[in-house]
Write a protein that holds these residues in place. Sequence first.
Motif, PDB file in Angstrom:
ATOM      1  N   HIS A  78       0.742  -1.184   0.092  1.00  0.00           N
ATOM      2  CA  HIS A  78      -0.070  -0.055  -0.126  1.00  0.00           C
ATOM      3  C   HIS A  78       1.067   1.323  -0.050  1.00  0.00           C
ATOM      4  N   PHE A  79       0.553   2.124  -0.945  1.00  0.00           N
ATOM      5  CA  PHE A  79       1.448   3.337  -1.180  1.00  0.00           C
ATOM      6  C   PHE A  79       0.295   4.621  -0.987  1.00  0.00           C
ATOM      7  N   ASP A  80       0.946   5.621  -0.439  1.00  0.00           N
ATOM      8  CA  ASP A  80       0.046   6.708  -0.463  1.00  0.00           C
ATOM      9  C   ASP A  80       0.884   7.801  -1.335  1.00  0.00           C
ATOM     10  N   THR A  81      -0.075   8.466  -2.192  1.00  0.00           N
ATOM     11  CA  THR A  81       0.431   9.294  -3.508  1.00  0.00           C
ATOM     12  C   THR A  81      -0.171  10.612  -3.396  1.00  0.00           C
ATOM     13  N   ASP A  82       0.257  11.530  -4.609  1.00  0.00           N
ATOM     14  CA  ASP A  82      -0.394  12.668  -4.256  1.00  0.00           C
ATOM     15  C   ASP A  82      -1.843  12.709  -4.965  1.00  0.00           C
ATOM     16  N   PHE A  83      -2.211  11.612  -5.421  1.00  0.00           N
ATOM     17  CA  PHE A  83      -3.620  11.477  -5.908  1.00  0.00           C
ATOM     18  C   PHE A  83      -4.373  10.444  -4.882  1.00  0.00           C
ATOM     19  N   GLY A  84      -3.969   9.925  -3.743  1.00  0.00           N
ATOM     20  CA  GLY A  84      -4.454   9.296  -2.807  1.00  0.00           C
ATOM     21  C   GLY A  84      -3.891   7.942  -3.063  1.00  0.00           C
ATOM     22  N   PRO A  85      -4.478   6.807  -2.382  1.00  0.00           N
ATOM     23  CA  PRO A  85      -4.112   5.613  -2.295  1.00  0.00           C
ATOM     24  C   PRO A  85      -3.494   4.791  -3.576  1.00  0.00           C
ATOM     25  N   MET A  86      -2.654   3.902  -3.584  1.00  0.00           N
ATOM     26  CA  MET A  86      -2.457   3.111  -4.727  1.00  0.00           C
ATOM     27  C   MET A  86      -1.823   1.675  -4.251  1.00  0.00           C
ATOM     28  N   ALA A  87      -2.145   0.625  -4.672  1.00  0.00           N
ATOM     29  CA  ALA A  87      -1.909  -0.645  -4.324  1.00  0.00           C
ATOM     30  C   ALA A  87      -1.290  -1.420  -5.374  1.00  0.00           C
ATOM     31  N   MET A  88      -0.069  -1.856  -5.169  1.00  0.00           N
ATOM     32  CA  MET A  88       0.689  -2.863  -5.830  1.00  0.00           C
ATOM     33  C   MET A  88       0.695  -4.284  -5.362  1.00  0.00           C
ATOM     34  N   VAL A  89      -0.103  -5.339  -5.959  1.00  0.00           N
ATOM     35  CA  VAL A  89      -0.202  -6.639  -5.511  1.00  0.00           C
ATOM     36  C   VAL A  89       0.700  -7.721  -6.395  1.00  0.00           C
ATOM     37  N   MET A  90       1.764  -8.274  -5.546  1.00  0.00           N
ATOM     38  CA  MET A  90       2.601  -9.167  -6.128  1.00  0.00           C
ATOM     39  C   MET A  90       2.117 -10.721  -5.737  1.00  0.00           C
ATOM     40  N   VAL A  91       1.611 -11.254  -6.716  1.00  0.00           N
ATOM     41  CA  VAL A  91       0.938 -12.301  -6.684  1.00  0.00           C
ATOM     42  C   VAL A  91       2.065 -13.712  -7.026  1.00  0.00           C
ATOM     43  N   GLY A  92       1.903 -14.497  -6.070  1.00  0.00           N
ATOM     44  CA  GLY A  92       2.819 -15.784  -6.230  1.00  0.00           C
ATOM     45  C   GLY A  92       2.066 -16.696  -7.240  1.00  0.00           C
ATOM     46  N   ALA A  93       2.985 -17.652  -7.748  1.00  0.00           N
ATOM     47  CA  ALA A  93       2.376 -18.867  -8.489  1.00  0.00           C
ATOM     48  C   ALA A  93       3.106 -20.123  -8.372  1.00  0.00           C
ATOM     49  N   LEU A  94       2.794 -21.152  -8.886  1.00  0.00           N
ATOM     50  CA  LEU A  94       3.329 -22.355  -8.885  1.00  0.00           C
ATOM     51  C   LEU A  94       4.837 -22.260  -9.621  1.00  0.00           C
ATOM     52  N   LEU A  95       5.769 -22.869  -8.678  1.00  0.00           N
ATOM     53  CA  LEU A  95       7.377 -22.663  -8.723  1.00  0.00           C
ATOM     54  C   LEU A  95       7.967 -21.632  -8.607  1.00  0.00           C
ATOM     55  N   VAL A  96       6.911 -20.449  -7.871  1.00  0.00           N
ATOM     56  CA  VAL A  96       7.655 -18.968  -7.740  1.00  0.00           C
ATOM     57  C   VAL A  96       8.300 -19.317  -6.372  1.00  0.00           C
ATOM     58  N   SER A  97       9.423 -18.989  -6.418  1.00  0.00           N
ATOM     59  CA  SER A  97      10.138 -19.198  -5.172  1.00  0.00           C
ATOM     60  C   SER A  97      10.316 -18.225  -3.895  1.00  0.00           C
ATOM     61  N   GLY A  98       9.797 -16.844  -4.801  1.00  0.00           N
ATOM     62  CA  GLY A  98       9.990 -15.818  -3.837  1.00  0.00           C
ATOM     63  C   GLY A  98       9.434 -14.438  -4.262  1.00  0.00           C
TER      64      GLY A  98
END
Length: 288
Positions: free
Chosen positions: A191-211
């Motif tokens: 979750h980030f606060d920006t000059d226009f309000g909130p912004m979310a960046m969602v890092m989604v894991g997957a099969l065989l993704v180690s990190g």
Amino acid sequence: MSRDPITALTYVLPHRVLSGLARRLAYSEHPAVSRWLIDTVVRRFDVDLAEAAASDPRAYASFNAFFTRALREGVHVADPAPDALLMPADGRISQCGPIGHPDERGRIFQAKGRSFTTTELLGDAAAAEAFDEGTFATVYLSPRDYHRVHMPWTGRLRETVHIPGRLFSVGTSAVAAVPRLFARNERLVCHFDTDFGPMAMVMVGALLVSGVETVWSGVEIPKYARSITRKDYRGRDIVVERFAEMARFNYGSTVIVLLPPGVADLVPGLAPEQVTRVGQRLATMRPR
């Protein structure tokens, strides 16, 4: 369950065990192991090493070092327009559009009539409310892509939320077949606060993704979570500038950008399967 046998099989596979084994291989510095993995991926996925800061595949001590490789200076260039909100990753658009599409309040479209709620994705109803009737963009990173994720807009880090879950594949067939896939897989919500309000960046894991790693905290996943873990960064003044790297994946996966209502319009014509590049325009900010 899906009729696709490969996708159906992922329902019963031991996701974390497989990802743990993949991680051991990815971090191995045994020359025979690393060279075989790197050569296999370069050949199978037609990886363009000419863009890499180190173009010689033998320059990487491990497969993970190759997979999270830096690119040459100038490969990515940020759209110079001050109203351009930037694409966060190389890959392709999975889906994008209004949150609430089609006319379902608080829902994000996945594929073929499937959707999930913003609350499910973020693990927090109060945080999700800020994005009601806003905009989302889901970008899929394939094994051939650059695996560092960059900021669409300058933001001050407020909180991260590590949400436990499965590790389904995020390939096209799985996205079409697995209900609520992105809200079921393990993920890190930033979750980030920006000059226009909130912004979310969602890092989604997957099969065989180690990190998943972030620039401010290092490795976030694994350890794989058993319960939701929150880290409060308010007061620590961690600012990540527009176009700067904010996180990276070990192996391909998906990043989802959430914007509040009324702040930006997606680039006209942006559609599923469209190829994306870090720094190109994702959306145009509205006058404020």
